[in-house]
Design a protein around this motif. Structure first.
Motif, mmCIF file in Angstrom:
data_model
loop_
_atom_site.group_PDB
_atom_site.id
_atom_site.type_symbol
_atom_site.label_atom_id
_atom_site.label_comp_id
_atom_site.label_asym_id
_atom_site.label_seq_id
_atom_site.Cartn_x
_atom_site.Cartn_y
_atom_site.Cartn_z
ATOM 1 N N LEU A 1 -0.395 -9.842 -24.109
ATOM 2 C CA LEU A 1 -0.084 -11.267 -24.007
ATOM 3 C C LEU A 1 1.364 -11.473 -23.559
ATOM 4 N N SER A 2 2.294 -10.732 -24.152
ATOM 5 C CA SER A 2 3.705 -10.862 -23.777
ATOM 6 C C SER A 2 3.939 -10.423 -22.338
ATOM 7 N N ALA A 3 3.261 -9.350 -21.916
ATOM 8 C CA ALA A 3 3.418 -8.887 -20.531
ATOM 9 C C ALA A 3 2.927 -9.942 -19.548
ATOM 10 N N CYS A 4 1.818 -10.597 -19.864
ATOM 11 C CA CYS A 4 1.285 -11.635 -18.975
ATOM 12 C C CYS A 4 2.241 -12.819 -18.889
ATOM 13 N N PHE A 5 2.744 -13.286 -20.028
ATOM 14 C CA PHE A 5 3.648 -14.432 -20.001
ATOM 15 C C PHE A 5 4.987 -14.060 -19.375
ATOM 16 N N PHE A 6 5.435 -12.827 -19.586
ATOM 17 C CA PHE A 6 6.665 -12.404 -18.909
ATOM 18 C C PHE A 6 6.483 -12.433 -17.397
ATOM 19 N N THR A 7 5.333 -11.960 -16.918
ATOM 20 C CA THR A 7 5.068 -11.966 -15.482
ATOM 21 C C THR A 7 5.069 -13.385 -14.933
ATOM 22 N N LEU A 8 4.423 -14.304 -15.637
ATOM 23 C CA LEU A 8 4.381 -15.689 -15.168
ATOM 24 C C LEU A 8 5.774 -16.318 -15.161
ATOM 25 N N ARG A 9 6.545 -16.090 -16.201
ATOM 26 C CA ARG A 9 7.883 -16.692 -16.266
ATOM 27 C C ARG A 9 8.834 -16.041 -15.265
ATOM 28 N N PHE A 10 8.745 -14.755 -15.101
ATOM 29 C CA PHE A 10 9.625 -14.069 -14.155
ATOM 30 C C PHE A 10 9.333 -14.527 -12.728
ATOM 31 N N GLY A 11 8.057 -14.724 -12.412
ATOM 32 C CA GLY A 11 7.678 -15.175 -11.085
ATOM 33 C C GLY A 11 7.746 -16.672 -10.902
#
Length: 397
Positions: free
Chosen positions: A196-206
């Motif tokens: 879950l954290s990896a997915c949200f990190f990807t969305l926020r980073f992009g």
């Protein structure tokens, strides 16, 4: 043995018969890559080694390689027998890992390779996670209202949840949990939190805003965590596997969607940080896919995936975010230098302006004195009615 004998209990014995070769008198060593979850070893009926706890809370030897030189007094001519007892809940797949018998130098060399693969890599992972998670969470706390701060926060949470999951591989005891099943449940919750954290990190980073996708991620995480926490012990093993595979598929979907986001043509051009993260996720996707191939030894694959992909992700993303943070720091430093220079120039201009004001005041004062003196009569006659100074100075009025 849950595959061969699914109805068997939580304890089983393995018998290893072996015979010494022609080199009688040469020492013989025994190496075992792991006993799940705990166990004990006998050589011809003599106790060779035993875990500290063979009842709940069990010791954790499933990922701990060990080796021994078999005592000469316990060996006999002809066939010798090594007995290994494995103890653990059926849901966790108890059993015996790799076993080696041979000369001590060969067994020791293999043991050190297993030690590196099964312990040292995970320890390096844990150290990196601790080093990455804490500072990035501090940065998030300082900049939580900015888009970049949100990315830092999710990465810090991703690192810490991965650190919690790594304790599955590094811990020697069940502490602080009461038994092996409970510890495995919360390890799976940590895995769900990591994805879950990896997915949200990807969305926020992009800088991606996908509200429906985010709601779906929260719902899937809640279902996965609820499943592993509430499923009964006797059927927990298969459900743990399903949640694991589901988490891997969500992780793969996240990595693949970011490939399109990073590489698609744009009028303003592609962003280098996005492309670097996309390459990182592409490498992890290739490793993750191996865990989902039917017929592959999933225990070894999952173990290697956890070791290498975690190390790769934490290292590369930490470098990527660190470089981005340094760029922001350098930008702030450039702004501070420009601000300092501007303030210095403004101070010089203010100083010059004050000097001009003083000179103007002196000139006005001299004109006033000239107006009061007898030599200023001509000046007063010429400028009568157009006096520039206040009326209380114009005595001729």
């Amino acid at each position: 043995w849950t595959i061969r004998w699914p109805a068997h209990g939580d304890s089983g014995w393995y018998r290893i018969d072996w015979e010494r070769g022609c080199e009688n008198g040469e020492p013989v060593a025994l190496g075992i890559d792991g006993i799940s979850v705990a166990g004990e070893v006998y050589n011809n009926g003599d106790l060779l080694w035993r875990d500290a706890f063979l009842v709940e809370p069990l010791s954790r030897s499933w990922n701990v390689p060990r080796w021994w030189v078999l005592p000469e007094s316990g060996l006999q001519p002809g066939v010798n027998t090594v007995w290994v007892r494995a103890v653990g809940p059926r849901a966790l797949g108890p059993g015996l890992r790799g076993v080696r018998l041979g000369d001590p130098s060969t067994v020791a060399a293999q043991h050190y390779r297993s030690e590196w693969r099964q312990r040292t890599l995970y320890l390096i992972n844990a150290v990196l996670c601790g080093m990455a998670g804490t500072p990035f969470l501090v940065v998030w706390a300082l900049r939580r209202n900015t888009p970049a701060g949100a990315a830092y926060g999710w990465f810090g949470l991703m690192a810490l949840t991965w650190l919690i999951y790594l304790t599955t591989y590094l811990a020697y005891t069940q502490w602080p949990w009461p038994d092996a099943i409970t510890r495995s449940r919360f390890s799976m919750v940590a895995m769900v939190g990591y994805v879950l954290s990896a997915c949200f990190f990807t969305l926020r980073f992009g800088r991606q805003r996908l509200p429906r996708v985010e709601q779906g991620l929260w719902a899937l995480a809640a279902v996965g965590a609820g499943t592993v926490l509430l499923v009964p012990d006797d059927i927990a093993g298969p459900w743990f596997g399903r949640v694991w595979q589901g988490a891997m598929w969500v992780f793969i979907a996240n990595c693949l969607q970011f490939q399109w986001h990073a590489w698609r043509p744009r009028t303003e051009g592609r962003k280098t940080p996005h492309m670097l993260l996309a390459l990182c996720w592409l490498a992890v996707t290739a490793l993750t896919m191996t865990t989902l191939i039917p017929g592959v030894d999933r225990w070894n694959v999952a173990r290697n995936w956890a070791a290498f992909s975690g190390l790769l992700v934490i290292s590369l993303v930490m470098l990527l975010l660190g470089a981005q943070l340094m760029q922001r720091v350098r930008s702030v430093e450039r702004f501070n230098r420009a601000l300092t220079k501007g303030v210095a120039e403004a101070r010089v201009r203010v100083h010059d302006h004050r000097a001009d004001v003083r000179r103007l005041g002196d000139a006005v004062f001299r004109l006033l004195r000239l107006g009061r003196s007898g030599g200023g009569r001509l000046f007063r006659r010429r400028f009568r009615g157009r006096c520039a100074w206040p009326t209380w100075h114009c005595r001729h009025r």
